[in-house]
Structures are given as C-alpha cells and as structure tokens.
Design an enzyme around this catalytic site. Structure first.
Site, mmCIF file in Angstrom:
data_model
loop_
_atom_site.group_PDB
_atom_site.id
_atom_site.type_symbol
_atom_site.label_atom_id
_atom_site.label_comp_id
_atom_site.label_asym_id
_atom_site.label_seq_id
_atom_site.Cartn_x
_atom_site.Cartn_y
_atom_site.Cartn_z
ATOM 1 N N ASP A 285 36.849 -24.694 -14.810
ATOM 2 C CA ASP A 285 37.985 -23.761 -14.850
ATOM 3 C C ASP A 285 38.489 -23.599 -16.290
ATOM 4 O OD1 ASP A 285 38.087 -23.620 -11.905
ATOM 5 O OD2 ASP A 285 38.610 -25.731 -12.101
ATOM 6 N N HIS B 94 41.599 -27.659 -8.106
ATOM 7 C CA HIS B 94 40.418 -26.830 -8.393
ATOM 8 C C HIS B 94 40.230 -25.887 -7.207
ATOM 9 C CE1 HIS B 94 36.441 -25.380 -9.243
ATOM 10 N NE2 HIS B 94 36.026 -25.839 -8.080
HETATM 11 P P1 NAX Z 1 23.865 -27.604 -2.877
HETATM 12 O O1 NAX Z 1 24.031 -27.351 -1.431
HETATM 13 O O2 NAX Z 1 22.815 -26.867 -3.625
HETATM 14 O O3 NAX Z 1 23.597 -29.149 -3.085
HETATM 15 C C1 NAX Z 1 24.388 -30.109 -2.506
HETATM 16 C C2 NAX Z 1 23.489 -31.269 -2.221
HETATM 17 O O4 NAX Z 1 24.291 -32.333 -1.751
HETATM 18 C C3 NAX Z 1 22.434 -30.991 -1.161
HETATM 19 O O5 NAX Z 1 21.152 -31.261 -1.675
HETATM 20 C C4 NAX Z 1 22.811 -31.935 -0.039
HETATM 21 O O6 NAX Z 1 21.675 -32.444 0.638
HETATM 22 C C5 NAX Z 1 23.542 -33.017 -0.796
HETATM 23 N N1 NAX Z 1 24.425 -33.824 0.026
HETATM 24 C C6 NAX Z 1 25.193 -33.437 1.067
HETATM 25 N N2 NAX Z 1 25.817 -34.489 1.597
HETATM 26 C C7 NAX Z 1 25.457 -35.563 0.865
HETATM 27 C C8 NAX Z 1 25.765 -36.942 0.945
HETATM 28 N N3 NAX Z 1 26.561 -37.410 1.905
HETATM 29 N N4 NAX Z 1 25.205 -37.774 0.044
HETATM 30 C C9 NAX Z 1 24.380 -37.320 -0.908
HETATM 31 N N5 NAX Z 1 24.037 -36.015 -1.021
HETATM 32 C C10 NAX Z 1 24.579 -35.158 -0.142
HETATM 33 O O7 NAX Z 1 25.290 -27.426 -3.558
HETATM 34 P P2 NAX Z 1 25.654 -27.278 -5.101
HETATM 35 O O8 NAX Z 1 25.664 -25.862 -5.455
HETATM 36 O O9 NAX Z 1 24.830 -28.226 -5.889
HETATM 37 O O10 NAX Z 1 27.186 -27.748 -5.094
HETATM 38 C C11 NAX Z 1 27.580 -29.070 -4.876
HETATM 39 C C12 NAX Z 1 29.077 -29.155 -4.689
HETATM 40 O O11 NAX Z 1 29.743 -28.755 -5.875
HETATM 41 C C13 NAX Z 1 29.630 -28.260 -3.599
HETATM 42 O O12 NAX Z 1 30.605 -28.965 -2.870
HETATM 43 C C14 NAX Z 1 30.301 -27.143 -4.378
HETATM 44 O O13 NAX Z 1 31.321 -26.512 -3.635
HETATM 45 C C15 NAX Z 1 30.836 -27.904 -5.535
HETATM 46 N N6 NAX Z 1 31.251 -27.148 -6.718
HETATM 47 C C16 NAX Z 1 32.291 -27.621 -7.439
HETATM 48 C C17 NAX Z 1 32.697 -27.025 -8.611
HETATM 49 C C18 NAX Z 1 33.811 -27.583 -9.430
HETATM 50 O O14 NAX Z 1 34.162 -26.962 -10.437
HETATM 51 N N7 NAX Z 1 34.437 -28.718 -9.094
HETATM 52 C C19 NAX Z 1 32.059 -25.769 -9.080
HETATM 53 C C20 NAX Z 1 30.685 -25.565 -8.517
HETATM 54 C C21 NAX Z 1 30.520 -25.949 -7.077
HETATM 55 O O15 NAX Z 1 31.015 -24.917 -6.278
#
Ligand code: NAX
Length: 335
Positions: A159, A187
């Site tokens: 952000d 966020h």
């Molecule tokens: P993806 O769906 O591409 O990857 C997430 C991964 O996490 C998947 O491979 C899934 O298998 C794995 N996962 C799920 N549960 C798990 C667990 N219990 N233990 C270990 N791994 C697990 O998502 P991606 O685009 O990489 O985003 C990841 C997270 O970041 C999401 O929650 C997203 O909303 C968040 N974000 C946060 C941002 C921030 O600024 N704080 C910005 C970007 C993003 O939106």
C-alpha cells in the site's frame, strides 16, 4: 561467511511465492553476502507443484541458496526459522470482498502461530501477507505464547509503494523523491494512505501537488482499491508487486529504515496505544526500524480531522474483524 538465515515461507507454490522465492534466494531480501535456507510450506494437494518450484530454484543455481526443505507440516517447516513469511491463504477472488475470507483463513493462523512458538528460532520475526493480513497476524500472535508480540507484523508495504507511485506520477517526479508515506489502519479498502505527512523532494506533498480534491478523491480511492483494480484487469490478485513489497518490508525491518534521514516505512504492528489506536490491535503505522529486527512507531505526527476520521474508520474495521475471530484468539498470546 555468516551463518545461513532460515526463511520459512507458507503458500510457497502460490503466485506470490513464485515471484518471491527467487528474490530471497538471490540475496535481494537479506543481502548479497547472506546465505539462506528456504523452508517451504504448502498444503498436501500442492506438494507436487511445490516440488516443481524447488526444481526451478535448483535450476537458477543461486550461489546463496544453501538448502531447501519442503514440508506440508508447519511444525517441520518452521523448525529453527529466523523468519517466517506467512503468505499462504486462500486469495480473494474476482468480486469477492476481503472480509468474507476472515472465517475461511483465520483457523490456519492458529496452528501456524502455535507452531512458530514451538519450533522456530527464539529470535524469529514474522510477516503476514495472507489476507486478511492484519487479523491473521493478530490470530498468529494470540496463539504464539512465549514470543514477544512485536515480532508479529503484517504487510502494508504494498500500500505504501502504491501510494508513493501515485504521488510520484502526479507530481511528475521519480518515485525515490517521495518519502514519509504512512499507511494507517487495515490492509483493506478502509486503509488511510496519509498524503498530509508525505513529502516530495523534501517538501509537503500537499504543497507540491496543490490539488486537494485529487488527493482526497482519486489518490485515496486508487490506493485503497488498487487490489481490486488489479484483479479486475489481470483476473488474479497482485503477486509480483506483493512479493516485491515483502522483500522491501523484511529488508528494511532487518537492515534499518532507508535513507533519506527522517523517512519511515509502513508496517502493520501491534499497537502500543499510539495515536489512540487500541493497544494490541495489529494496525499499520509509520515505523522506524533499527537494523537489528527492532522498530519504533513514529511519534508526534499530526493527524488532521480528515485523517483522524479515516484512521478511526479503519481501526473500527480492525475491531470488527477481531470480533469475528474472537474464538481463535485464545491459546496463549505472545507477550
Ligand atoms: P495463491 O492462491 O496463488 O497461493 C496461495 C498458496 O497458499 C496456495 O499455493 C495454497 O496452496 C497455499 N496455502 C493455502 N493454505 C495454506 C496453508 N494452510 N499452509 C500453507 N500453504 C497454504 O495466492 P497468492 O496470490 O500467492 O496470495 C497469497 C495471499 O496473499 C492471499 O491471501 C492474498 O489475498 C494475499 N495478498 C496480500 C497482499 C498484502 O498486501 N498483504 C497483497 C497481495 C495478496 O492479495
């Protein structure tokens, strides 16, 4: 050679993981003379994909990548970790409100908080990216008895970077000329990107831009809703920029607030009551880091009535999120 740093990353086979891991392994996060051990954690159905990511990391032949450990169990994956980057969670889909994810994602962070307290290094630092990031960090912290609370942070650096890019674009300057960008609160779309304390070329951003209507309107709206705009355009949530922001977050936390003098960075950290934000909530603040994994919330900034109303609204959202996960905050908090 310094001792290798153990970096645990959850969701390591996800899209942020894919953009993040090469940057850690190439030394951009922790230094070009710092070996790393990557401890990659995924859920069972995704372990094959994770093995593929690990093969690619092998094929990058990064000199600083000492070892990789792949695990579907945080108690194994977090063992001895100096840094735990909690990226894994279900991402927000097209049109889905971030708040809807709270109950889906919260429980993951109970187990992960406990595992961190049990098996990570005693000096561990934690950064949460998985959404809702502030509340997930609160849950992890609340279940990590024995660790100091200030070790738990959530990422609002994306952000901050988004806000800096918008201000630079409008002022027609390099983004490096923009300093002192504070993100307050959650966020989420309620966050307050503080243009009143921001500076451009050392001068107040409000003076340099001189268009209050744009600052209060388009600027705020663009930063607050940038995540949704990326999903709309790309069909997937931000990944490259999120990974880059996490590199910035950890690098600045561990290496110290970057110059210029007087600048700060934004991190969501447990409130100590500063600026009237309820103690213990994980809210974004401007902070200065000390280069050794410590930080202080910047004190004494002016918040106008306009700013105060927005900060309060975002903090209220954090309180509401906390009330939704009250039952997950129980097992022994970091102190
Ligand atoms: P993806 O769906 O591409 O990857 C997430 C991964 O996490 C998947 O491979 C899934 O298998 C794995 N996962 C799920 N549960 C798990 C667990 N219990 N233990 C270990 N791994 C697990 O998502 P991606 O685009 O990489 O985003 C990841 C997270 O970041 C999401 O929650 C997203 O909303 C968040 N974000 C946060 C941002 C921030 O600024 N704080 C910005 C970007 C993003 O939106």
């Amino acid at each position: 050679m310094k001792k290798p740093i153990r970096v645990a990353v959850t969701g390591a086979a996800g899209q942020i993981g894919y953009a993040l891991l090469p940057r850690i392994a190439s030394g951009e996060m922790l230094g070009k003379d710092q070996e790393v051990i990557l401890q990659l954690v995924e859920i069972p159905p995704v372990m094959d994909a994770l093995r593929g990511v690990a093969m690619e990391l092998d094929d990058c032949a990064f000199p600083l990548l000492r070892e990789m450990i792949l695990s579907e169990d945080p108690r194994h994956g977090f063992e001895g970790a100096d840094l735990v980057l909690l990226v894994g969670a279900k991402p927000r889909g097209k049109g889905q409100q971030r708040g809807d994810l709270i109950r889906d994602n919260g429980p993951i962070f109970v187990g992960q908080g406990r595992a961190i307290a049990e098996v990570a290094d005693a000096g561990v630092r934690v950064a949460v990216v998985g959404n809702p990031a502030n509340t997930n960090a609160l849950i992890a912290m609340a279940n990590a008895g024995g660790l100091p609370r200030e070790r738990f942070t959530a990422m609002t650096r994306l952000d901050q970077n988004r806000a800096a890019a918008q201000l630079a674009g409008r002022a027609g300057v390099e983004v490096s000329a923009v300093t002192n960008v504070a993100i307050w609160g959650n966020h989420s779309a309620t966050q307050y990107p503080d243009f009143e304390n921001a500076r451009i070329g050392g001068r107040p951003a409000t003076e340099v831009i001189g268009d209050r209507e744009w600052l209060e309107g388009d600027f705020l709206g663009t930063v607050q809703k940038r995540g949704a705009a990326i999903i709309e355009a790309r069909g997937q949530s931000s990944a490259m920029s999120a990974a880059s922001a996490l590199v910035d977050h950890v690098r600045d936390w561990m290496a110290g607030t970057p110059t210029p003098e007087g600048d700060w960075v934004s991190m969501a950290v447990p409130s100590d009551g500063s600026y009237g934000i309820e103690e213990g909530l994980i809210s974004s603040f401007p902070v200065r880091t000390d280069g050794q994994g410590g930080y202080e919330i910047v004190q004494g900034l002016d918040l106008s009535t306009f700013a105060r109303e927005r900060v309060d609204a975002s903090v209220q959202e954090l309180e509401e999120e906390r009330s939704v996960v009250e039952d997950l905050l129980g097992s022994g908090s970091a102190t």
